[in-house]
Design an enzyme around this catalytic site. Structure first.
Site, PDB file in Angstrom:
ATOM      1  N   TRP A  70     -84.112  14.486  -9.252  1.00 41.90           N
ATOM      2  CA  TRP A  70     -83.302  15.667  -9.498  1.00 41.90           C
ATOM      3  C   TRP A  70     -82.006  15.541  -8.666  1.00 41.90           C
ATOM      4  O   TRP A  70     -81.873  15.051  -7.504  1.00 41.90           O
ATOM      5  CB  TRP A  70     -83.866  16.742  -9.013  1.00 41.90           C
ATOM      6  CG  TRP A  70     -83.043  18.054  -8.924  1.00 41.90           C
ATOM      7  CD1 TRP A  70     -82.147  18.430  -7.739  1.00 41.90           C
ATOM      8  CD2 TRP A  70     -82.524  19.090  -9.678  1.00 41.90           C
ATOM      9  NE1 TRP A  70     -81.304  19.526  -7.884  1.00 41.90           N
ATOM     10  CE2 TRP A  70     -81.741  20.074  -9.124  1.00 41.90           C
ATOM     11  CE3 TRP A  70     -83.189  19.303 -11.045  1.00 41.90           C
ATOM     12  CZ2 TRP A  70     -81.061  20.979  -9.853  1.00 41.90           C
ATOM     13  CZ3 TRP A  70     -82.648  20.486 -11.656  1.00 41.90           C
ATOM     14  CH2 TRP A  70     -81.559  21.086 -11.240  1.00 41.90           C
ATOM     15  N   MET A  71     -80.787  15.775  -9.321  1.00 45.05           N
ATOM     16  CA  MET A  71     -79.483  15.943  -8.532  1.00 45.05           C
ATOM     17  C   MET A  71     -78.788  17.031  -8.921  1.00 45.05           C
ATOM     18  O   MET A  71     -78.859  17.430 -10.130  1.00 45.05           O
ATOM     19  CB  MET A  71     -78.887  14.537  -8.930  1.00 45.05           C
ATOM     20  CG  MET A  71     -77.235  14.513  -8.311  1.00 45.05           C
ATOM     21  SD  MET A  71     -76.309  13.173  -8.973  1.00 45.05           S
ATOM     22  CE  MET A  71     -76.315  13.392 -10.638  1.00 45.05           C
ATOM     23  N   ASN A  72     -78.218  17.559  -8.005  1.00 42.40           N
ATOM     24  CA  ASN A  72     -77.207  18.651  -8.271  1.00 42.40           C
ATOM     25  C   ASN A  72     -75.793  18.608  -7.810  1.00 42.40           C
ATOM     26  O   ASN A  72     -75.100  17.413  -7.975  1.00 42.40           O
ATOM     27  CB  ASN A  72     -77.753  20.156  -8.157  1.00 42.40           C
ATOM     28  CG  ASN A  72     -78.218  20.489  -6.915  1.00 42.40           C
ATOM     29  OD1 ASN A  72     -79.435  20.066  -6.495  1.00 42.40           O
ATOM     30  ND2 ASN A  72     -77.630  21.650  -6.204  1.00 42.40           N
ATOM     31  N   ASP A  73     -75.347  19.366  -6.913  1.00 49.52           N
ATOM     32  CA  ASP A  73     -73.847  19.241  -6.561  1.00 49.52           C
ATOM     33  C   ASP A  73     -73.463  17.819  -5.967  1.00 49.52           C
ATOM     34  O   ASP A  73     -73.897  17.473  -5.041  1.00 49.52           O
ATOM     35  CB  ASP A  73     -73.355  20.382  -5.497  1.00 49.52           C
ATOM     36  CG  ASP A  73     -74.417  21.801  -5.631  1.00 49.52           C
ATOM     37  OD1 ASP A  73     -75.015  21.955  -6.789  1.00 49.52           O
ATOM     38  OD2 ASP A  73     -74.241  22.849  -4.640  1.00 49.52           O
ATOM     39  N   GLN A 103     -76.399  16.568  -3.672  1.00 53.44           N
ATOM     40  CA  GLN A 103     -77.706  17.478  -3.501  1.00 53.44           C
ATOM     41  C   GLN A 103     -78.745  16.638  -4.227  1.00 53.44           C
ATOM     42  O   GLN A 103     -78.667  16.191  -5.535  1.00 53.44           O
ATOM     43  CB  GLN A 103     -77.648  18.641  -4.043  1.00 53.44           C
ATOM     44  CG  GLN A 103     -76.627  19.346  -3.404  1.00 53.44           C
ATOM     45  CD  GLN A 103     -77.318  19.963  -1.964  1.00 53.44           C
ATOM     46  OE1 GLN A 103     -77.956  21.053  -2.045  1.00 53.44           O
ATOM     47  NE2 GLN A 103     -76.904  19.433  -0.986  1.00 53.44           N
ATOM     48  N   TRP A 109     -85.450  21.051  -8.765  1.00 50.68           N
ATOM     49  CA  TRP A 109     -84.688  21.329  -7.484  1.00 50.68           C
ATOM     50  C   TRP A 109     -85.748  21.381  -6.532  1.00 50.68           C
ATOM     51  O   TRP A 109     -86.599  22.259  -6.975  1.00 50.68           O
ATOM     52  CB  TRP A 109     -83.934  22.733  -7.765  1.00 50.68           C
ATOM     53  CG  TRP A 109     -83.092  23.039  -6.620  1.00 50.68           C
ATOM     54  CD1 TRP A 109     -81.766  22.354  -6.310  1.00 50.68           C
ATOM     55  CD2 TRP A 109     -83.299  23.617  -5.340  1.00 50.68           C
ATOM     56  NE1 TRP A 109     -81.360  22.893  -5.090  1.00 50.68           N
ATOM     57  CE2 TRP A 109     -82.324  23.651  -4.662  1.00 50.68           C
ATOM     58  CE3 TRP A 109     -84.538  24.588  -5.166  1.00 50.68           C
ATOM     59  CZ2 TRP A 109     -82.324  24.471  -3.431  1.00 50.68           C
ATOM     60  CZ3 TRP A 109     -84.543  25.241  -4.155  1.00 50.68           C
ATOM     61  CH2 TRP A 109     -83.622  25.082  -3.074  1.00 50.68           C
TER      62      TRP A 109
END
Ligand code: DQQ
Length: 572
Positions: free
Chosen positions: A65-68, A84, A92
């Site tokens: 998972w990757m976010n911001d 992130q 997440w």
């Protein structure tokens, strides 16, 4: 040359076994150093047909998972992207700062996680934050930590070794947290996060804003510091807006009023305006307001607009969130990075073992109207352009041109039959859903069908419609994902935006960056951007076609069309 109708196009497609076709009949076309758990986070993952949705040139970690995007910066000529990241899975959680570096913002080298839980002030997660260049060119990162009570607090980390241009190891301040909700400051400990890049005022004090929410009011708390360690909360927030909800990942920066060049975050003065951006979770979109910044009063004075509602200025009207800009001192430009999440189900994400992309870095500047921003993919991405197809032939053919970069321009000469824009049609997204690509109109829909299967059972349509609006014309830009996949479990929301282009006097242009499961589109030279995530089941690899189309009754000229297949970038 005008473009043929849909049905005709479908027939044409079936008769033509092309990897790439443009049907044109009228054409003029991510301190600490050594926790072994956070090393070797990455094992390579192949981009075989078992992984048809992994990208060729959009940044993503090899798995999980990757976010911001976090703390983007350039240091000693090396670009840094932190993000992130969940080292333990495709959903997440367990958030640390992944880290990659690049010399061109397109090809990336992975590093061990830069920031991960080690202190009480971040033991439950290292959430988003930003980098600031301190005097002498020393980077400092302010980020949100989740403490043992799950309170959101702000922490500082600095490089362990300034001579390492890859900034691989980070040391956390022993004074963390530097900013925290207390019994007296009335900050809700669940809504206090995502510090921006700090700026230096003429009084030699640093300022930073932190996103927050009080009841339903979104706000940006302002803190000041003389030494970057001791921070004091200002009496008033920099700005707030009722009913806008939590402001995640705020950003605050100057833009030039007379040039496309970027402006350093601490520049306040002549020939600049300021932009305040917030990621408004309830929409969810990255909205911004243009205004002026009074550094003496420490107030942001919006010119007009809001962070909420259908008329809010938005970086990208599709999937694009938690973005952040930085000033690229090497090239005097401001670069925007943003997270593009999946439209697939969590079960599918777990099956494929990853989730989340980054948009192609975009240059960002103030439009000459002074009323909105313009974004455009950084020119470095063009180095990946390989085989080019252009307007020279009526029927364009080539080997698979996917992933691709496509630019097309349209000219409209006759406006008489344009549909009248109903005054109630104020929500462009709704209008695009009601008048999708398969609803015939007068001036439109016309545009591109991308990631299309040969029989048009699958396609994503990025298109325009033109309406008569009093004495002017309104241009609607849409991205319709309804037919993007035979898999109906995906989110296929249609996206839309009004585009501030005068089609009578200006050419109407569209650029789409197509990369397996992402379609990133720029209308009017970057005045409106719409990013979609799609998961075709038929239109994969060599079976993915590209078409220009016009399903309106009126003639549309294609004045230019260039399409390039894209080489694979080194992405971790
Ligand atoms: N993502 C981070 C938060 C931020 C949110 C947590 C926005 O810091 O508010 O992963 O996507």
């Amino acid at each position: 040359m005008n473009l043929p109708g849909y049905q005709n196009m479908a027939k044409s497609c079936i008769s033509l076994i092309l990897f790439f076709s443009v049907i044109l009949s009228h054409g003029v076309v991510e301190l600490q150093a050594s926790n072994p758990f956070y090393r070797n986070l990455y094992t390579s993952q192949s981009t075989s047909t078992s992984q048809p949705y992994r990208t060729g040139y959009h940044f993503q970690p090899p798995k999980n998972w990757m976010n911001d995007p976090n703390g983007p910066m350039i240091y000693k000529g090396i670009y840094h992207l932190f993000y992130q990241y969940n080292p333990k899975g495709a959903v997440w959680g367990n958030i640390v700062w992944g880290h990659s570096t690049s010399t061109d913002l397109i090809n990336w080298t992975p590093h061990d996680a830069a920031i991960y839980p080690t202190q009480p002030s971040d033991i439950n997660g290292c959430w988003s934050g930003s980098a600031t260049m301190l005097p002498g060119g020393k980077p400092a990162i302010l980020y949100t930590g989740i403490d043992p009570d799950n309170k959101q607090v702000q922490n500082l980390a600095v490089p362990k070794n300034l001579s390492d241009s890859y900034l691989r190891e980070w040391v956390k301040s022993p004074r963390n947290p530097l900013m925290a909700p207390t019994a007296t400051n009335h900050i809700n400990a669940s809504f206090f996060r995502d510090p921006t890049t700090a700026w230096l005022g003429p009084d030699k004090r640093w300022r930073v804003i932190i996103g927050s929410q009080t009841k339903d009011k979104g706000l940006a708390f302002l803190y000041r510091s003389k030494d970057f360690v001791y921070w004091t909360k200002a009496k008033h927030p920099l700005h707030s807006e009722n009913h806008s909800g939590m402001w995640e990942c705020p950003d605050f920066f100057p833009v030039s009023t007379n040039s496309r060049k970027g402006v350093d975050t601490s520049i306040i003065g002549l020939n600049t305006k300021h932009v305040l951006k917030a990621s408004v979770g309830k929409i969810p979109h990255d909205c911004y307001i243009i205004g002026t910044y009074n550094v003496t009063a420490d107030k942001f004075i919006p010119e007009e607009g809001s962070m909420n509602g259908v008329s809010a200025l938005t970086y990208d009207y599709g999937k694009f969130y938690a973005s952040k800009t930085f000033f690229d001192i090497a090239k005097n430009r401001r670069i925007l990075l943003g997270w593009i999440n999946e439209s697939s189900t969590q079960e599918d994400d777990i099956k494929k073992g990853w989730s989340g992309l980054q948009a192609i870095p975009r240059g960002l500047w103030l439009d000459k109207s002074g009323k909105q921003l313009v974004q455009w993919p950084i020119p470095e991405v063009e180095k990946l352009r390989a085989k080019k197809v252009n307007l020279s032939s009526k029927l364009l053919r080539g080997k698979s041109l996917l992933p691709a970069d496509v630019e097309i321009s349209f000219e409209i000469t006759k406006f008489e039959k344009a549909e009248v824009l109903d005054p109630n049609w104020t929500n462009p997204q709704l209008l695009c859903s009601q008048k999708g690509a398969s609803v015939k109109g007068a001036l439109g829909p016309f545009g591109l069908l991308v990631l299309a299967s040969k029989n048009l059972k699958e396609y994503t349509a990025v298109f325009f419609r033109i309406f008569k609006n009093k004495n002017k014309y309104a241009v609607l830009m849409c991205s319709d994902q309804n037919r993007s996949s035979l898999n109906n479990d995906n989110d296929k929301t249609t996206y839309g935006a009004f585009l501030d282009v005068d089609p009578v006097h200006e050419t109407l242009s569209l650029r789409s960056l197509i990369d397996h499961s992402i379609v990133e589109s720029f209308g009017g030279g970057g005045k409106a951007c719409i990013t979609a995530r799609v998961y075709p089941t038929l239109a994969i690899d060599d079976e993915a076609h590209l078409y220009a189309f016009n399903y309106g009754t009126e003639k549309i000229n294609v004045t230019s069309l260039s399409a390039w297949s894209m080489k694979t970038a080194q992405i971790n």
